[in-house]
Enzyme design. Structure first.
Site, PDB file in Angstrom:
ATOM      1  CG  ASP A 182      -1.931   1.062   1.283  1.00 52.75           C
ATOM      2  OD1 ASP A 182      -1.662   2.136   0.710  1.00 52.75           O
ATOM      3  OD2 ASP A 182      -2.996   0.860   1.887  1.00 52.75           O
ATOM      4  CE  LYS A 207      -7.719   8.335   2.741  1.00 54.72           C
ATOM      5  NZ  LYS A 207      -7.569   6.915   2.802  1.00 54.72           N
TER       6      LYS A 207
HETATM    7  N1  LCS Z   1      -4.871   2.362   2.746  1.00 51.72           N
HETATM    8  C1  LCS Z   1      -4.509   3.289   3.646  1.00 51.72           C
HETATM    9  C2  LCS Z   1      -3.063   3.429   4.018  1.00 51.72           C
HETATM   10  C3  LCS Z   1      -5.469   4.117   4.205  1.00 51.72           C
HETATM   11  O1  LCS Z   1      -5.066   5.034   5.097  1.00 51.72           O
HETATM   12  C4  LCS Z   1      -6.834   3.943   3.841  1.00 51.72           C
HETATM   13  C5  LCS Z   1      -7.913   4.797   4.407  1.00 51.72           C
HETATM   14  C6  LCS Z   1      -7.164   2.959   2.924  1.00 51.72           C
HETATM   15  C7  LCS Z   1      -6.158   2.202   2.377  1.00 51.72           C
HETATM   16  C8  LCS Z   1      -8.583   2.723   2.484  1.00 51.72           C
HETATM   17  O2  LCS Z   1      -8.954   3.657   1.544  1.00 51.72           O
HETATM   18  P1  LCS Z   1     -10.473   4.123   1.253  1.00 51.72           P
HETATM   19  O3  LCS Z   1     -11.257   2.881   1.030  1.00 51.72           O
HETATM   20  O4  LCS Z   1     -10.943   4.858   2.455  1.00 51.72           O
HETATM   21  O5  LCS Z   1     -10.359   4.964   0.033  1.00 51.72           O
HETATM   22  N2  LCS Z   1      -7.471   5.582   5.429  1.00 51.72           N
HETATM   23  C9  LCS Z   1      -8.110   6.449   6.133  1.00 51.72           C
HETATM   24  C10 LCS Z   1      -7.514   7.159   7.171  1.00 51.72           C
HETATM   25  O6  LCS Z   1      -6.382   6.976   7.606  1.00 51.72           O
HETATM   26  N3  LCS Z   1      -8.356   8.052   7.594  1.00 51.72           N
HETATM   27  O7  LCS Z   1      -9.570   7.963   6.967  1.00 51.72           O
HETATM   28  C11 LCS Z   1      -9.503   6.897   6.010  1.00 51.72           C
END
Ligand code: LCS
Length: 391
Positions: A182, A207
Site C-alpha cells: 500500500d 488521499k
Molecule cells: N490504505 C490506507 C493506508 C489508508 O489510510 C486507507 C484509508 C485505505 C487504504 C482505504 O482507503 P479508502 O477505502 O478509504 O479509500 N485511510 C483512512 C484514514 O487513515 N483516515 O480515513 C480513512
C-alpha cells in the site's frame, strides 16, 4: 512522444486530446453502456477478441485514462481504478489468497485492511500472521509452505514504520510469494515500490492522488499477468470506479508533484517544531534525523511525505484537548489533501482493531496523527502551537 520525467507524466500521462472535439481535457464519459456496431462485434468484445468498451463496470474511457496515468506514474504495466481504496485492496488480496492459503502482513495497517486480513478473510478459510514489518527477517520467519501473499504498508498507518522493500521482495521471490504494498502514504512522487521489486501496488486514491478531499477511490497497479488473475474478482465484485471520480482524480494528479514538493517541505518544518515543543513526548516522522529508520527512508523514498504521528507528555487527555483546540487544522480523518488534517487513530481510523492488538503493535491510546497540507507553514505551526498551549 516518449517522456519519462515525473512532472510531465503527471500532467499528460494516459491522456490524449479527445478525437471528436479536440478537447484538451479527457471528457467525463458518463455512460454506463457503449453501442456495438453489430451483434458480432458485441460478441467479439465479450470474448476479448476485439478491444473496445462494453459496459462501465468492465471499463470506461475516463477511467481508462486514469488507469494508464497511474500505471505510468508507478512504473507498472497496467492498473485498475476502484470505487474505494478498500475495493482495490480487497480485489488484489482476494485475487491471490484462497481457502487454505496464508498471508504474512505487517502489524500496523490501516484499520479496514487489518479487519479484511485478520477477520473477514479468516471467515473464508484464509490464515494470517502479523509481524513487526520493520525487520525483513520477520517475514522470512513467518513464511509457511502455504504462504501466498506478503502485505505491507510502508510507511505504516499510523506509526510510520518503514519496511525495507528490496529485502522483503527478495525473500518473497525466493519462496514464490506475491508482494502487495500500500503506497497511499507516500504517493508515487515520493516512492515507487515496483522499482524496488514489489509485485503489486495498491492505493487509496481518496488521499494524495486526488488530493482535494472531494472523492473516494482506489487503485491496483501491477503486471499484465497479475491483472489477468485479478480481473475476474475485480470486475465481478463490483468495486469499479465511476467516470466522475476518475476525472476528479486525473485533475488532482496533474498537480501531484507541485503539491508534494510543498507537503514534503512543510512537513519537515512541522515535525521539527513538534519535536522541539516542551508538551510533546515524541514524534514519528521519517524526515526527522531522530527517526530510527531515517537512513532506510532516504534510501527508498524521494521525500519524507506529509504524515506524522506524535504523543503528548500529557497522554490521551492532553491529546484530546489539543485536537479540540485547533482552529486552522481540521479535526477529521483521511489524509494527503491540500488542507492539514488532525485525528486520533486509536478512537477513529484504527478503533476497529481490538485494543490489546493495537497496544501490542505500539499503537498507544495517546497517539495523535497529523496530515500536513499546503497552507502557509507558519500558519500551521502557529495553530498547532496555540492548541498545544491549551493542554
Ligand atoms: N490504505 C490506507 C493506508 C489508508 O489510510 C486507507 C484509508 C485505505 C487504504 C482505504 O482507503 P479508502 O477505502 O478509504 O479509500 N485511510 C483512512 C484514514 O487513515 N483516515 O480515513 C480513512
Amino acid at each position: 512522444m516518449k517522456y519519462d520525467k515525473f512532472a510531465t507524466k503527471a500532467v499528460h500521462g494516459g491522456q490524449h486530446p479527445d478525437p471528436s472535439t479536440g478537447s484538451v481535457v479527457t471528457p467525463i464519459y458518463a455512460s454506463s453502456t457503449f453501442v456495438f456496431k453489430s451483434a458480432e462485434q458485441g460478441a467479439a468484445r465479450f470474448e476479448g477478441k476485439e478491444k473496445g468498451f462494453i459496459y462501465t463496470r468492465l471499463g470506461n474511457p475516463t477511467v481508462k485514462a486514469l488507469e494508464d496515468s497511474l500505471a505510468l506514474l508507478e512504473g507498472g504495466q497496467t492498473a485498475r481504478a476502484a470505487a474505494t481504496g478498500m475495493g482495490a485492496i480487497t480485489a488484489a488480496v482476494m485475487a491471490v489468497a484462497k481457502k487454505g492459503d496464508h498471508i504474512v502482513a505487517g502489524d500496523t495497517l490501516y484499520g479496514g485492511t487489518h479487519k479484511l486480513i485478520t477477520d473477514i478473510l479468516k471467515q473464508y478459510g484464509v490464515e494470517h500472521t502479523l509481524v513487526d514489518s520493520g525487520d525483513p527477517d520477520n517475514f522470512e520467519k513467518a513464511t509457511q509452505p502455504n504462504t501466498k501473499l506478503i502485505y505491507i504498508e510502508s510507511p505504516s498507518n499510523p506509526l510510520l514504520k518503514l519496511t525495507d522493500m528490496k529485502a522483503v521482495a527478495g525473500i518473497a521471490k525466493k519462496h514464490g510469494i506475491v508482494t502487495v504494498m500500500d503506497n497511499t502514504f507516500m504517493s508515487p512522487y515520493n516512492q515507487r515500490p515496483i522499482e524496488h521489486g514489489i509485485d503489486v501496488v495498491v492505493h487509496s486514491l481518496t488521499k494524495s492522488l486526488s488530493g482535494h478531499s472531494d472523492m473516494v477511490g482506489g487503485a491496483v497497479i501491477a503486471s499484465n499477468d497479475f491483472m489477468k488473475q485479478m480481473d475476474p474478482v475485480f470486475k465481478n465484485m463490483g468495486a469499479t470506479m465511476g467516470a466522475w471520480d476518475a476525472w476528479l482524480t486525473l485533475r488532482g494528479i496533474k498537480t501531484l508533484h507541485v503539491r508534494w514538493d510543498r507537503i514534503n517541505e512543510n512537513s519537515v518544518k512541522v515535525a521539527e517544531f513538534l519535536e522541539g515543543h516542551p508538551k510533546v513526548d515524541h514524534v514519528n516522522y521519517p524526515g526527522l534525523k531522530s527517526f530510527p529508520q531515517y537512513e532506510l527512508g532516504k534510501r527508498q523514498m524521494d521525500g519524507p511525505g506529509g504524515m506524522m504521528s506524535f504523543e503528548l507528555k500529557g497522554g490521551l487527555e492532553a491529546g484530546r484537548k489539543m485536537m479540540n483546540s485547533v482552529k486552522l487544522c481540521s479535526l477529521a480523518v483521511s489524509l494527503g489533501a491540500v488542507e492539514t488534517l488532525i485525528s486520533h487513530p486509536p478512537s477513529m481510523t484504527h478503533s476497529i482493531i481490538p485494543k490489546e492488538e493495537r497496544l501490542k503493535a505500539g499503537l498507544t491510546d495517546g497517539l495523535v496523527r497529523l496530515s500536513v497540507g499546503i497552507e502557509d507553514v507558519d500558519d500551521i505551526i502557529a495553530d498547532l502551537d496555540q492548541a498545544l498551549n491549551q493542554t
